[in-house]
Design an enzyme around this catalytic site. Structure first.
Site, PDB file in Angstrom:
ATOM      1  N   ASP A  11      27.100  47.555  41.422  1.00  0.00           N
ATOM      2  CA  ASP A  11      25.832  48.164  40.854  1.00  0.00           C
ATOM      3  C   ASP A  11      24.763  47.283  41.519  1.00  0.00           C
ATOM      4  O   ASP A  11      24.557  46.261  41.584  1.00  0.00           O
ATOM      5  CB  ASP A  11      25.614  47.873  39.490  1.00  0.00           C
ATOM      6  CG  ASP A  11      26.609  48.888  38.566  1.00  0.00           C
ATOM      7  OD1 ASP A  11      27.065  49.895  39.330  1.00  0.00           O
ATOM      8  OD2 ASP A  11      26.705  48.594  37.435  1.00  0.00           O
ATOM      9  N   ASP A 130      30.266  59.690  32.825  1.00  0.00           N
ATOM     10  CA  ASP A 130      29.979  58.567  31.862  1.00  0.00           C
ATOM     11  C   ASP A 130      30.376  59.365  30.436  1.00  0.00           C
ATOM     12  O   ASP A 130      29.825  60.419  29.782  1.00  0.00           O
ATOM     13  CB  ASP A 130      28.823  57.995  31.819  1.00  0.00           C
ATOM     14  CG  ASP A 130      28.403  57.266  32.930  1.00  0.00           C
ATOM     15  OD1 ASP A 130      29.167  56.486  33.583  1.00  0.00           O
ATOM     16  OD2 ASP A 130      27.368  57.313  33.451  1.00  0.00           O
TER      17      ASP A 130
END
Lengths: 258, 205
Positions: A11, A130
């Site tokens: 990330d 997600d």
């Protein structure tokens, strides 16, 4: 026989490596280019960069990161986070990304998957989803729903239905990220992963919850995943990529040893 | 100078970066006359067989490529760039360059468990020694992403095979031409070794 893949996810926020727990409380933990090089030399199969930069005026930093990594890391490089259009995907591809991940923007406008598949090829478009566990209902028959905006917004969209729609619209791969498991180090969401892997004919990458080598083994066997995504377990030095791959190989899985 | 054939304005940066990494100076080329003067040529894969052949013909690159290959210049085809060197492709039912007699087939749909495309790392087993495949060891894996594979008529053209629910041909060669189904530019150290071998290959087997 095709090898099972170990994929590391980095990330990136404002050009720095960040790692979150349950998608909040992100902290910066280092230089993404150096980490990418380290994992590559240790035998990583594929790399995913996820841009979590909040402000849009800093997004070009990501293109620099991708370009720097692409000139020394010669494995497939996948980039996502904030991809809203074919133009975004093309910019990242020119910087050196092979595959493009779409997530929230595809939920809001599903045609984005078709458009990207048409422009850059099905095999290069990855639908990243997600997923949050939920009560089984008529609208959510799989018992899992899609969430967006980094896990903050429930969409009421059924996870299994969305996986099938993504495949049908031309996604070449799916990342199934469990928000329930993310950052817990208690293991991947095996029920969710297996349900989706059984339903689609494109590769499934399991994400969220890896804490021990055993967790990778479980999701690549019982969970039916083609690839396991790891983050904090390698970023903080608990395990090396090489150790994980050696472990999986010794447990009898087909794994590339570099 | 190595020329990377840029026939469909595709994204060829990863091939160029990998060439640079092994010290092979390379430039993009979309011009048939420039192509004829190349020292060596990399023919990468972009898009689908039908549109690739259209672009090659529209730019006169199909004829130039044929001449380059007949003149003995070392040529490396990658993925679709390799597939169009055969006679015919099932993809878009396309007549291709016919440099190596044979066809390009799609992976069987009748195997419900077989995921298509074949995507990921898989072992390359060499069945015929070749200078460009030198130093590749048994067990070495390369990165693949494809739905179609080559089936040369003459088994002498088969250099290496890979198992995906049965063996398919993953590298072909004839004289100064070699083609791979896998992507050396995305195959870590073994892929770079292959490119380094190609950089010094004189086109003789």
């Amino acid at each position: 026989m095709l090898s099972k893949r170990v994929i590391a996810c980095l990330d990136v926020r404002n050009g720095n490596l960040a790692k979150s727990v349950k998608f909040v409380d992100t902290k910066d933990i280092g230089d993404p280019v150096a980490k990418a090089r380290e994992y590559y030399l240790d035998g990583l199969d594929e790399l995913v960069f996820y841009d979590i930069t909040a402000s849009s005026d800093k997004r070009n930093i990501m293109l620099d990161v991708v370009e720097a990594v692409a000139s020394e890391v010669f494995i497939p490089l996948s980039v996502g986070g904030g991809v809203r259009s074919v133009a975004d995907a093309t910019d990242l591809r020119l910087a050196g990304a092979e595959k493009i991940n779409v997530n929230s923007a595809a939920v809001q406008r599903p045609e984005l998957i078709n458009e990207c598949a048409e422009a850059i090829g099905n095999q290069n478009i990855v639908l990243s989803m997600d997923v949050l566990r939920t009560e089984v209902s008529a609208a959510l028959p799989s018992g899992y729903q899609i969430v967006i905006n980094g896990g903050r917004t429930n969409t009421g969209r059924d996870a299994l239905a969305w996986a099938l729609e993504g495949e049908q619209r031309g996604a070449g791969e799916l990342v199934v990220n469990s928000i329930d498991a993310d950052g817990t180090k208690d293991g991947y969401e095996l029920t969710l992963t297996a349900m989706i892997a059984r339903a689609v004919r494109i590769p499934v990458i399991a994400s969220g919850g890896a804490g021990k080598p055993e967790h990778l083994y479980q999701v690549l066997t019982e969970g039916g995943a083609d690839a396991a995504l790891v983050a904090s377990m390698v970023h903080y030095g608990d395990y090396t990529v090489g150790e994980l791959k050696r472990y999986l190989h010794d447990r009898g899985l087909k794994i590339r040893l570099g | 100078m190595t020329l990377i054939l840029d026939y469909e304005a595709g994204n060829l940066a990863s091939v160029k970066r990998a060439c640079a990494h092994v010290g092979m100076a390379a430039e993009y080329c979309a011009d048939p006359d420039q192509l004829r003067r190349a020292e060596r040529v990399i023919f990468p894969g972009v898009g689908a067989a039908g549109s690739a052949m259209q672009s090659l013909r529209a730019r006169g690159l199909d004829e130039a490529l044929r001449e380059v290959i007949n003149s003995g210049t070392p040529v490396l085809g990658i993925c679709l760039g390799m597939q169009v060197s055969l006679t015919h492709s099932e993809e878009n039912d396309t007549a291709t360059l016919d440099l190596i007699p044979g066809v390009v087939r799609r992976f069987a749909f009748d195997q419900p468990d077989l995921k298509v495309p074949h995507m990921g790392w898989n072992e390359v087993r060499i069945v015929q020694e070749h200078p460009v495949l030198a130093d590749i060891q048994p067990g070495d894996e390369f990165y693949f992403v494809h739905s179609y594979f080559p089936k040369p008529q003459d088994s002498k053209a088969v250099l290496a095979v890979t198992d995906y629910e049965g063996d398919f041909t993953c590298a072909i060669g004839k004289d100064n031409y070699i083609g791979t189904q896998f992507h050396p530019e995305k195959s870590a150290q073994v892929g770079l070794r292959l490119l380094a071998n190609f950089a010094t290959w004189n086109g003789q087997c």
